[in-house]
Design a protein around this motif. Structure first.
Motif, PDB file in Angstrom:
ATOM      1  N   GLN A 174       3.591   8.111 -24.363  1.00 28.38           N
ATOM      2  CA  GLN A 174       3.925   9.643 -24.548  1.00 28.38           C
ATOM      3  C   GLN A 174       2.960  10.306 -25.438  1.00 28.38           C
ATOM      4  N   VAL A 175       2.234   9.889 -25.997  1.00 29.81           N
ATOM      5  CA  VAL A 175       1.190  10.266 -26.919  1.00 29.81           C
ATOM      6  C   VAL A 175      -0.142  10.421 -25.854  1.00 29.81           C
ATOM      7  N   VAL A 176      -0.602   9.402 -25.149  1.00 31.46           N
ATOM      8  CA  VAL A 176      -1.674   9.523 -24.383  1.00 31.46           C
ATOM      9  C   VAL A 176      -1.438  10.652 -23.578  1.00 31.46           C
ATOM     10  N   GLU A 177      -0.171  10.605 -22.789  1.00 35.24           N
ATOM     11  CA  GLU A 177      -0.030  11.661 -21.620  1.00 35.24           C
ATOM     12  C   GLU A 177      -0.005  13.293 -22.500  1.00 35.24           C
ATOM     13  N   ASP A 178       0.231  13.320 -23.439  1.00 38.51           N
ATOM     14  CA  ASP A 178       0.093  14.722 -24.277  1.00 38.51           C
ATOM     15  C   ASP A 178      -1.153  14.995 -24.437  1.00 38.51           C
ATOM     16  N   VAL A 179      -2.175  14.019 -24.954  1.00 38.69           N
ATOM     17  CA  VAL A 179      -3.193  14.094 -25.363  1.00 38.69           C
ATOM     18  C   VAL A 179      -4.148  14.484 -23.871  1.00 38.69           C
ATOM     19  N   LEU A 180      -3.820  13.673 -22.803  1.00 42.54           N
ATOM     20  CA  LEU A 180      -4.426  14.051 -21.537  1.00 42.54           C
ATOM     21  C   LEU A 180      -4.081  15.536 -20.988  1.00 42.54           C
ATOM     22  N   SER A 181      -2.834  15.847 -21.111  1.00 41.92           N
ATOM     23  CA  SER A 181      -2.467  16.936 -20.565  1.00 41.92           C
ATOM     24  C   SER A 181      -3.386  18.170 -21.275  1.00 41.92           C
ATOM     25  N   LEU A 182      -3.840  18.062 -22.391  1.00 38.56           N
ATOM     26  CA  LEU A 182      -4.810  19.102 -23.078  1.00 38.56           C
ATOM     27  C   LEU A 182      -6.237  19.327 -22.605  1.00 38.56           C
ATOM     28  N   ASP A 183      -6.541  18.154 -21.480  1.00 35.21           N
ATOM     29  CA  ASP A 183      -7.754  18.157 -21.009  1.00 35.21           C
ATOM     30  C   ASP A 183      -8.943  17.993 -22.016  1.00 35.21           C
ATOM     31  N   PRO A 184      -8.983  16.637 -22.216  1.00 34.65           N
ATOM     32  CA  PRO A 184     -10.300  16.400 -23.149  1.00 34.65           C
ATOM     33  C   PRO A 184     -11.713  16.270 -22.728  1.00 34.65           C
ATOM     34  N   ARG A 185     -11.756  16.744 -21.358  1.00 35.21           N
ATOM     35  CA  ARG A 185     -13.256  17.150 -20.980  1.00 35.21           C
ATOM     36  C   ARG A 185     -14.017  18.035 -21.702  1.00 35.21           C
ATOM     37  N   PRO A 186     -15.172  18.031 -21.852  1.00 39.39           N
ATOM     38  CA  PRO A 186     -16.129  19.033 -22.493  1.00 39.39           C
ATOM     39  C   PRO A 186     -15.724  20.336 -21.424  1.00 39.39           C
ATOM     40  N   HIS A 187     -15.712  21.527 -22.212  1.00 35.75           N
ATOM     41  CA  HIS A 187     -15.315  22.701 -21.504  1.00 35.75           C
ATOM     42  C   HIS A 187     -15.962  23.096 -20.471  1.00 35.75           C
ATOM     43  N   TYR A 188     -17.597  22.582 -20.330  1.00 36.93           N
ATOM     44  CA  TYR A 188     -18.238  22.988 -19.091  1.00 36.93           C
ATOM     45  C   TYR A 188     -18.082  21.980 -18.193  1.00 36.93           C
ATOM     46  N   HIS A 189     -17.346  21.028 -18.130  1.00 37.69           N
ATOM     47  CA  HIS A 189     -17.315  19.888 -17.057  1.00 37.69           C
ATOM     48  C   HIS A 189     -16.187  20.502 -16.214  1.00 37.69           C
ATOM     49  N   ASP A 190     -16.354  20.402 -14.900  1.00 34.72           N
ATOM     50  CA  ASP A 190     -15.376  20.796 -13.685  1.00 34.72           C
ATOM     51  C   ASP A 190     -15.794  20.189 -12.418  1.00 34.72           C
ATOM     52  N   ASP A 191     -15.775  18.874 -12.366  1.00 30.83           N
ATOM     53  CA  ASP A 191     -16.274  18.108 -11.318  1.00 30.83           C
ATOM     54  C   ASP A 191     -15.111  16.890 -10.925  1.00 30.83           C
ATOM     55  N   ALA A 192     -14.514  17.423  -9.877  1.00 31.00           N
ATOM     56  CA  ALA A 192     -13.281  16.677  -9.307  1.00 31.00           C
ATOM     57  C   ALA A 192     -13.831  15.256  -9.015  1.00 31.00           C
ATOM     58  N   GLN A 193     -15.022  14.962  -8.669  1.00 28.10           N
ATOM     59  CA  GLN A 193     -15.438  13.596  -8.354  1.00 28.10           C
ATOM     60  C   GLN A 193     -15.826  12.688  -9.436  1.00 28.10           C
ATOM     61  N   ARG A 194     -16.020  13.325 -10.549  1.00 28.75           N
ATOM     62  CA  ARG A 194     -16.464  12.634 -11.835  1.00 28.75           C
ATOM     63  C   ARG A 194     -15.269  11.860 -12.478  1.00 28.75           C
ATOM     64  N   GLU A 195     -15.701  10.510 -12.905  1.00 28.42           N
ATOM     65  CA  GLU A 195     -14.759   9.824 -13.639  1.00 28.42           C
ATOM     66  C   GLU A 195     -14.972   9.511 -15.118  1.00 28.42           C
ATOM     67  N   TYR A 196     -14.004  10.200 -15.921  1.00 33.49           N
ATOM     68  CA  TYR A 196     -14.096   9.910 -17.514  1.00 33.49           C
ATOM     69  C   TYR A 196     -13.433   8.655 -18.079  1.00 33.49           C
ATOM     70  N   GLY A 197     -13.902   8.649 -19.265  1.00 29.86           N
ATOM     71  CA  GLY A 197     -13.087   7.308 -19.961  1.00 29.86           C
ATOM     72  C   GLY A 197     -12.894   7.896 -21.459  1.00 29.86           C
ATOM     73  N   MET A 198     -11.668   7.599 -21.819  1.00 32.91           N
ATOM     74  CA  MET A 198     -11.117   8.026 -23.036  1.00 32.91           C
ATOM     75  C   MET A 198     -10.648   6.698 -23.916  1.00 32.91           C
TER      76      MET A 198
END
Length: 224
Positions: A174-198
């Protein structure tokens, strides 16, 4: 004036990546305030249980050496518009001090520690002072909120494969999905092919984002 930590924060977030950008925005994110040896006095907690919220004054320990400027680019404004640092809660501040309102979950005088929810602090964050939240003076429902009155966080749709669900409890998801829904990526990242790790609670959550959908693609041990 010289200040020193009275406590340190324990959180499932071991890095600043993914931490909510404001306290209270992920209300179920739990953490614990652990007092240092010099301030581990049970009597100092007397009466704390009669409040619902606390103010935490803490240090942006991950930004101590970062360059500071008179203006900053808030993520809520897309990272492109500059405003004065005093008009934001940016972590890039002259004295690296943060202010957060957190909900009290439990008080443990015997440890001593305080369990809280809704914090925006990473694991190990130094806390310099704690004060009770007083509704009669701290709450101003009619107050203007600057640019936040006109901009709101747009949330992503989070998709998690059933095969990855056993990695966390239902409460943790519940917490993880809430956090992820806020988009933790840097604001200047918008690459659909990039994989991120949190990093979260001893594991590394791997995800990708395409348009307004965030997909969890894997979970590994350790952190990024």
């Amino acid at each position: 004036m010289r200040i020193e930590p009275i406590a340190f924060f324990h959180s499932p977030f071991t890095s600043k990546f993914g931490i909510p950008r404001q306290s209270g925005i992920v209300g179920e994110l739990k953490g614990e305030i652990i007092f240092t040896k010099d301030y581990a006095h049970a009597e100092a907690l007397r009466g704390v249980e009669s409040y619902d919220y606390l103010w935490l004054i803490w240090g942006f320990s991950a930004h101590e050496e970062a360059e500071k400027h008179a203006t900053v680019r808030p993520p809520l404004l897309g990272g492109n518009e500059r405003v004065g640092v005093w008009a934001t809660r940016s972590p890039f501040r002259p004295n690296n001090l943060g202010l957060s309102s957190v909900r009290i979950m439990a008080v443990h005088p015997e440890i001593p520690s305080i369990e809280v929810a809704g914090a925006d602090l990473m694991d190990g964050t130094p806390i310099y002072d704690i004060k009770p939240y007083l509704p009669y003076v701290d709450s101003h429902p009619e107050a203007r909120g600057g640019f936040t009155d006109h901009r709101q966080w747009s949330r992503l749709r989070v998709e998690v494969p059933d095969t990855l669900r056993p990695a966390y409890s239902e409460e943790e998801w519940q917490v993880v999905e809430d956090v992820l829904s806020l988009d933790p990526r840097p604001h200047y990242h918008d690459d659909a092919q990039r994989e991120y790790g949190m990093p979260f609670a001893g594991k590394d959550i791997r995800f990708m984002v395409s348009d307004d959908v965030l997909t969890v693609v894997g979970i590994t041990d350790g952190k990024s």
